[in-house]
Write a protein that holds these residues in place. Structure first.
Motif, PDB file in Angstrom:
ATOM      1  N   PRO A 200       0.851   0.116  -9.702  1.00 48.06           N
ATOM      2  CA  PRO A 200      -0.207  -0.772  -9.208  1.00 48.06           C
ATOM      3  C   PRO A 200      -0.097  -2.190  -9.776  1.00 48.06           C
ATOM      4  CG  PRO A 200      -1.133   1.356  -9.776  1.00 48.06           C
ATOM      5  CD  PRO A 200       0.304   1.370 -10.232  1.00 48.06           C
ATOM      6  N   SER A 201       0.340  -2.321 -11.016  1.00 49.85           N
ATOM      7  CA  SER A 201       0.498  -3.655 -11.597  1.00 49.85           C
ATOM      8  C   SER A 201       1.582  -4.448 -10.867  1.00 49.85           C
ATOM      9  CB  SER A 201       0.831  -3.562 -13.090  1.00 49.85           C
ATOM     10  OG  SER A 201       2.013  -2.819 -13.290  1.00 49.85           O
TER      11      SER A 201
ATOM     12  N   TRP B 130       0.838  -1.212   0.000  1.00 51.22           N
ATOM     13  CA  TRP B 130       0.000   0.000   0.000  1.00 51.22           C
ATOM     14  C   TRP B 130       0.866   1.253   0.000  1.00 51.22           C
ATOM     15  CZ3 TRP B 130      -5.131   0.874  -0.500  1.00 51.22           C
ATOM     16  CH2 TRP B 130      -5.591   2.148  -0.184  1.00 51.22           C
TER      17      TRP B 130
ATOM     18  N   LYS C  91       2.358  -4.011  -7.675  1.00 56.57           N
ATOM     19  CA  LYS C  91       1.761  -4.349  -6.381  1.00 56.57           C
ATOM     20  C   LYS C  91       0.906  -5.604  -6.509  1.00 56.57           C
ATOM     21  CE  LYS C  91       1.714   0.384  -4.662  1.00 56.57           C
ATOM     22  NZ  LYS C  91       0.932   1.472  -4.067  1.00 56.57           N
ATOM     23  N   GLY C  92       0.111  -5.659  -7.572  1.00 54.25           N
ATOM     24  CA  GLY C  92      -0.716  -6.837  -7.807  1.00 54.25           C
ATOM     25  C   GLY C  92       0.119  -8.074  -8.051  1.00 54.25           C
TER      26      GLY C  92
END
Length: 130
Positions: free
Chosen positions: A99-100, A93, A102-103
């Protein structure tokens, strides 16, 4: 009644899940553009999570088979498992990565811990058959 051995296909799938999750996570860390201490944090969380879920699987299984497991150990297993997931989530977070990415780390971690649980289960099941 004798229990059936775990199929070789499920054993292979479990090891593949564990390997794909761990290796993917580690390769992602090696290639990531982040500081070494941040890489160390994520690597430690991976190891902590893997150990925690194997220990939890064993404790749950022991209880199901009426093998004594203390409440404190059982609770620590659950705490360690949940805290590894929460620590990864907090780290991701607050990370300054896409974001990709993080996923990717989240799903590689989940795949690795699922694989670890399945490998532990298969190992235990097959030990009981010998």
């Amino acid at each position: 009644m004798k229990k059936q051995r775990v199929s070789n296909a499920f054993i292979a799938a479990s090891w593949i899940a564990l390997g794909a999750g761990m290796i993917g996570f580690i390769i992602g860390l090696a290639r990531a553009e982040m500081q070494l201490n941040e890489k160390g944090y994520y690597f430690t969380i991976l190891l902590y999570g893997l150990f925690a879920v194997v220990s939890l699987q064993k404790a749950v299984r022991d209880r199901l088979e009426n093998i004594p497991v203390t409440d404190i150990y059982y609770g620590i297993c659950w705490f360690a498992t949940l805290s590894s997931i929460v620590l990864l989530a907090i780290g991701l977070w607050n990370a300054t990565i896409l974001p990709s990415e993080k996923g990717f780390y989240a799903f590689a971690f989940l795949l690795a811990i699922f694989g670890a649980i399945a490998v532990q289960k298969n190992t235990r099941d097959n030990m009981l058959q010998e």
